[in-house]
Design a protein around this motif. Sequence first.
Motif, PDB file in Angstrom:
ATOM      1  N   TRP A  83       0.954  -1.214  -0.133  1.00 28.72           N
ATOM      2  CA  TRP A  83      -0.035   0.137   0.037  1.00 28.72           C
ATOM      3  C   TRP A  83       0.977   1.301  -0.047  1.00 28.72           C
ATOM      4  N   LEU A  84       1.930   1.342   1.001  1.00 27.49           N
ATOM      5  CA  LEU A  84       2.755   2.412   1.354  1.00 27.49           C
ATOM      6  C   LEU A  84       3.824   2.561  -0.047  1.00 27.49           C
ATOM      7  N   ALA A  85       3.887   1.559  -0.812  1.00 29.64           N
ATOM      8  CA  ALA A  85       4.713   1.932  -1.919  1.00 29.64           C
ATOM      9  C   ALA A  85       3.941   2.547  -3.075  1.00 29.64           C
ATOM     10  N   ILE A  86       3.111   2.555  -3.125  1.00 31.27           N
ATOM     11  CA  ILE A  86       2.182   3.619  -4.223  1.00 31.27           C
ATOM     12  C   ILE A  86       1.363   4.738  -3.441  1.00 31.27           C
ATOM     13  N   ARG A  87       1.073   4.664  -2.393  1.00 29.94           N
ATOM     14  CA  ARG A  87       0.429   5.869  -1.386  1.00 29.94           C
ATOM     15  C   ARG A  87       0.949   6.238  -0.345  1.00 29.94           C
ATOM     16  N   SER A  88       0.704   7.383   0.177  1.00 27.31           N
ATOM     17  CA  SER A  88       1.138   7.895   1.503  1.00 27.31           C
ATOM     18  C   SER A  88       0.011   8.210   2.342  1.00 27.31           C
ATOM     19  N   THR A  89      -1.092   7.543   2.262  1.00 27.13           N
ATOM     20  CA  THR A  89      -2.348   7.713   2.912  1.00 27.13           C
ATOM     21  C   THR A  89      -2.686   6.506   3.678  1.00 27.13           C
ATOM     22  N   SER A  90      -3.464   6.794   4.820  1.00 30.91           N
ATOM     23  CA  SER A  90      -3.861   5.672   5.611  1.00 30.91           C
ATOM     24  C   SER A  90      -5.068   4.775   4.936  1.00 30.91           C
ATOM     25  N   PRO A  91      -4.818   3.559   4.727  1.00 30.67           N
ATOM     26  CA  PRO A  91      -5.886   2.680   4.237  1.00 30.67           C
ATOM     27  C   PRO A  91      -7.197   2.787   4.895  1.00 30.67           C
ATOM     28  N   LEU A  92      -7.218   3.110   6.193  1.00 31.73           N
ATOM     29  CA  LEU A  92      -8.375   3.122   6.942  1.00 31.73           C
ATOM     30  C   LEU A  92      -9.195   4.635   6.935  1.00 31.73           C
ATOM     31  N   THR A  93      -8.418   5.729   7.009  1.00 33.13           N
ATOM     32  CA  THR A  93      -9.116   6.988   6.936  1.00 33.13           C
ATOM     33  C   THR A  93      -8.729   7.693   5.974  1.00 33.13           C
ATOM     34  N   GLY A  94      -7.907   7.375   4.932  1.00 29.46           N
ATOM     35  CA  GLY A  94      -7.704   8.394   3.697  1.00 29.46           C
ATOM     36  C   GLY A  94      -6.696   9.613   4.077  1.00 29.46           C
ATOM     37  N   LYS A  95      -6.559   9.745   5.113  1.00 24.73           N
ATOM     38  CA  LYS A  95      -5.418  10.878   5.572  1.00 24.73           C
ATOM     39  C   LYS A  95      -4.213  10.619   5.149  1.00 24.73           C
ATOM     40  N   ALA A  96      -3.546  11.754   4.865  1.00 20.98           N
ATOM     41  CA  ALA A  96      -2.099  11.561   4.438  1.00 20.98           C
ATOM     42  C   ALA A  96      -1.263  11.182   5.942  1.00 20.98           C
ATOM     43  N   LEU A  97      -0.226  10.428   5.666  1.00 16.29           N
ATOM     44  CA  LEU A  97       0.523   9.803   6.794  1.00 16.29           C
ATOM     45  C   LEU A  97       1.600  10.559   6.801  1.00 16.29           C
TER      46      LEU A  97
END
Length: 122
Positions: A83-97
């Motif tokens: 997940w984090l290899a292509i995104r920088s958001t929380s899978p649960l909240t959708g907010k940026a990490l």
Amino acid sequence: MAYALKDHDSRLVKMLAEHDESITEMLERRDKGMREYAASEAALALELEPPADFICPITAEAMRDPVMAGDGHAYERIAIERWLAIRSTSPLTGKALENTGVFPNHMLRRQIREWQERSRST
């Protein structure tokens, strides 16, 4: 003759009443046994179902290598790393990490393994 008939009738009524009582008792014992069996089956099913905290929100399966992500939630290591290899958001909240690192959750791993061992022994 009328007395003998009345006596016969009263004995017949008494036998039927006793018979009804024994049938009622047998049905009550059967019902109690069925309730106990259903309760034990339900308890076993609950024991076999992993607790919700053991389920990875990404894979929807029991975790084997749980890690804690920057959002404070536990995930299966490989799933959150992908997940984090292509995104920088929380899978649960959708907010940026703010932090995309993951850290082993040893306590949760131990709890999952203990649950698995209990489940295998039942």
